[in-house]
Write an enzyme that holds these catalytic residues in place. Structure first.
Site, PDB file in Angstrom:
ATOM      1  NE  ARG A  28     -23.856  -2.979  23.617  1.00  0.00           N
ATOM      2  CZ  ARG A  28     -24.461  -2.580  22.508  1.00  0.00           C
ATOM      3  NH1 ARG A  28     -25.515  -3.234  22.060  1.00  0.00           N
ATOM      4  NH2 ARG A  28     -24.040  -1.529  21.841  1.00  0.00           N
ATOM      5  CG  HIS A  49     -42.357 -15.212  18.444  1.00  0.00           C
ATOM      6  ND1 HIS A  49     -43.652 -15.350  18.905  1.00  0.00           N
ATOM      7  CD2 HIS A  49     -41.837 -14.164  19.104  1.00  0.00           C
ATOM      8  CE1 HIS A  49     -43.884 -14.423  19.819  1.00  0.00           C
ATOM      9  NE2 HIS A  49     -42.812 -13.694  19.952  1.00  0.00           N
TER      10      HIS A  49
END
Length: 762
Positions: free
Chosen positions: A16, A698
């Site tokens: 990653r 959100h």
């Protein structure tokens, strides 16, 4: 001679490293120059790997700094006005501002990439004029050639797909926008032609969805223009995720290659080739290695398919490739040291899929004997897993077979259940609740990590979780919520938590895939028959209920969501997997009810996501998805109230299926699409309990009482107040403490005002 290719390679890196570079840059820990250098090295390493493995046509420009659709939008200068773009090459500050937002401008919308679990940034076209800011495919091609000597295959998103996936224009303006963009595509291809590029991959996955006569005319104009403008360029018109629509028309377009998916679109594409053959002047890109699944390919079955295709298309006009970009699978199995050998040997991540492509190419080039050893290894690995105990649980298979032929229904209809539940719970008009999770602080995450590492024993960890439950039960009572939740502090991920407690699941160490931006997920692997292994949520829920006289909901993730957010086995139909999950979850529902929990929420946020791309397949999918939910919930008493929750997608076109789930209460994330849903309820009578989320979780901002009051009033124009619930859009796991408390306080106050208005109407 037959050649090999892939449509794209994972961006994130085996460790990653791409994610880490992005987040270090965003945090200001590295400067622009260091960031660019790190990403270039990651990019070149990916190319070196494909080069070393022997891939013939290596994609370039498949690498992204965030998202490939965002790359296309910024390449064409399509920057929303709020980001104060001044022209020229788009700076990283603007690029990441569109993706992530700035202090002065909201981020652009993000949505699912077709029916995958990858999200793209939705381009906004309104009021903009496209201009080529940078020929990104050319830059990528030059880099690969100069640095590594690779004659790369530039990849770009096709015009029709790009426009269809954008927003900010009406359907009647589709042709106008294509005409605006087409000269820019011409310029890109002409510059690539001047550089000596041989093949260009133009992705048009929109062609596996419905293609209208108007779309077809647009396609003819586009590809006739591109071919005439850059005749020396070979265009591979690439489709994926399903069988191409209007096959005869598509293969007649003036392009040099057509890429078809023979994994997810195999039946349709195979039938089209058998019925209508394939043009003799074109190359077939045969996508036979699954770019979305993690399982080792049956080399023999793929060779059989290739032999069938070779009878239609000569080997010199055949390219063996992945079914889609390998973006959707982890990088390598090399780091998976803890998986059982029978499972690991049956896996193929991106690097292993490269090997499979090369092996199949060798077999067609040099004969099957050239890969005899690998054929045997492949067959034995697949057979070993197939014969494993985990895939042959007769108890599960027999139970599911019985469920398949039954029609799961509650003991009494909703109208009668509603009266019984009201009598039992004595809830006020417009009851308030939340969706399930509460803020997970750094302290919570650290405690869970300490427990997982063995640094904390079970007793200490349980005490910690109980303390947090105590705190939030108290806060919910103080705020004035009517139906409470325990907060889910013991859970990392809503699918992983249950997968760890069910038989038939495995978890990788490094099976990361990109979900959006730097957000990477490690989906569970459903490799065997799914079975209930013991209570999963009872202890925490019962503890929370013991701390209050108000009802506490049990919180479960539903069968379709667990399936759609996992890597699933490919040897049985997905419908059967859904029923196995449903049967296991039913036993948890029954355990909660037996323990005295009378409200149980079974979340299904991913039902809409799993819709097939083919319209004629959607009804069947929704039927068994609804059935799986009902299998999970149908055995409870009439006084037990079943809740569910849906989010992440638009739902206004599937109200009927939502009602067919027969949940007593459904809450739907709607703050971004409230108008469409309200309109749907104007057209359709909905007879069950429902909560349309009254604020968007959100965002960190605290919505005002008036905002939520307006939202409630709008919904109650078309929905009966006696069946309406008040709740946030979604779970509050990612929000902070202060904003959560303040928002819920405002929500309860908005509810109080609404009750005063509507009490006399009930």
């Amino acid at each position: 001679m037959v050649k090999s290719s892939v449509l794209g390679y994972p961006r994130i890196g085996a460790d990653r490293e791409w994610k880490k570079a992005l987040e270090a840059y965003w945090a200001g820990k590295i400067d622009n120059e260091t960031f660019e250098s790190q990403l270039q090295e990651i990019r070149l390493n990916h190319l070196r790997k494909q080069q070393a493995k022997g891939i013939d046509y290596i994609p370039v420009n498949d690498f992204s700094y965030y998202d490939h659709i965002l790359d296309t939008a910024t390449m064409f200068g399509l920057i929303p006005e709020r980001f104060a773009y001044e022209g020229g090459k788009v700076p990283l500050s603007v690029y990441y501002g569109i993706a992530r937002g700035t202090k002065d401008a909201a981020a652009s919308e993000m949505t699912k990439w077709f029916n995958t679990n990858y999200h793209y940034i939705v381009p906004e076209l309104s009021g903009l004029t496209p201009v080529l800011t940078e020929n990104k495919p050319l830059v990528a091609y030059q880099e690969a050639k100069e640095k590594l000597g690779i004659e790369g295959k530039p990849v770009l998103v096709g015009p029709l797909t790009f426009v269809k996936l954008s927003k900010g224009y009406s359907a009647s303006e589709t042709g106008t926008w294509l005409n605006r963009l087409l000269p820019l595509y011409v310029q890109i291809l002409q510059e690539l032609q001047q550089e000596g590029v041989q093949w260009v991959q133009i992705d048009e996955p929109i062609l596996v969805t419905q293609v209208s006569d108007e779309d077809l005319q647009h396609l003819r104009t586009i590809y006739e223009t591109l071919h005439a403008s850059a005749p020396a360029i070979n265009i591979m018109l690439q489709t994926y995720f399903e069988a191409v629509e209007r096959y005869q028309d598509i293969v007649a377009l003036p392009v040099q290659g057509i890429g078809l998916d023979f994994v997810h679109g195999r039946p349709g594409n195979q039938q089209s080739l058998q019925s209508f053959a394939f043009p003799e002047d074109k190359v077939l890109g045969a996508g036979i290695i699954d770019g979305r699944g993690i399982w080792r390919s049956s080399l023999q079955e793929n060779l059989d398919l290739l032999n069938e295709l070779s009878a239609i298309v000569s080997p010199d006009r055949l390219i063996i490739q992945s079914s889609c970009s390998l973006l959707h699978v982890p990088v390598t199995t090399d780091r998976e040291t803890k998986l059982a050998s029978e499972l690991k040997n049956a896996l193929a991540f991106a690097d292993e899929k490269l090997d499979e492509l090369v092996l199949l190419t060798q077999a067609l080039t040099s004969g099957i004997g050239a890969i005899a050893t690998q054929l045997d290894t492949s067959a034995r690995a697949i057979l070993t897993l197939h014969q494993s105990n985990e895939r042959n649980r007769s108890d599960v298979q027999q139970a599911v077979e019985e469920l398949r032929v039954q029609e799961p229904v509650r003991s009494v209809p909703f109208a009668k259940r509603h009266l019984a539940q009201q009598d039992k719970w004595q809830l006020p008009l417009l009851p308030t609740t939340t969706i399930g999770s509460f803020p997970q602080s750094a302290e919570v995450r650290k405690a869970r990590q300490s427990w997982r590492k063995g640094e904390w024993n079970q007793e200490r960890y349980t005490d910690f979780i109980h303390q947090h439950i105590d705190t939030w039960i108290g806060l919910q009572e103080e705020i004035g919520l009517d139906v409470l939740v325990h907060g889910e502090f013991e859970r990392t991920d809503m699918v992983e938590f249950f997968g760890e407690k069910l038989a038939g699941f495995a978890f990788t160490q490094n099976g990361w895939v990109q979900s959006y931006g730097s957000r990477c997920v490690k989906p569970p692997v459903i490799f065997g028959d799914v079975a209930f292994d013991g209570n999963m949520t009872v202890e925490e829920t019962v503890y929370a209920q013991s701390q209050t006289k108000k009802p506490v909901k049990g919180m479960l993730t539903g069968p379709i969501t667990i399936m759609n957010w996992s890597f699933v086995r490919d040897d049985i139909p997905r419908e059967h997997i859904a029923y196995q999950l449903a049967y296991a979850l039913r036993q948890e529902v029954e355990a909660l009810e037996e323990a005295g929990i009378g409200m149980i929420q079974v979340d299904e946020p991913a039902v809409r996501e799993g819709l097939p791309l083919k319209v004629n397949e959607q009804e069947a999918y929704l039927a068994w998805a609804v059935k799986a939910f009902r299998i999970t919930t149908c055995t409870v008493q009439e006084t037990t109230q079943i809740h569910t929750h849906m989010c992440y997608c638009e739902f206004h076109d599937m109200i009927g299926s939502i009602e067919a789930m027969d949940a007593d209460v459904i809450s739907i994330e709607t703050s971004r699409s409230h108008g469409e849903l309200i309109h749907s309820f104007e057209l359709n009578t909905y007879k069950l309990g429902i909560g349309l989320g009254v604020y968007d979780i959100h965002s960190p901002r605290v919505p005002s009482v008036k905002e939520m009051t307006d939202m409630i009033q709008r919904a109650l124009r078309v929905l009966p107040a006696q069946l309406f619930w008040i709740n946030p859009d979604c779970g509050l796991k990612t929000r902070g403490y202060d904003e959560t408390v303040a928002s819920l306080q405002n929500m309860v106050e908005a509810t109080r005002l609404a009750r005063d208005t509507y009490a006399t109407l009930v």
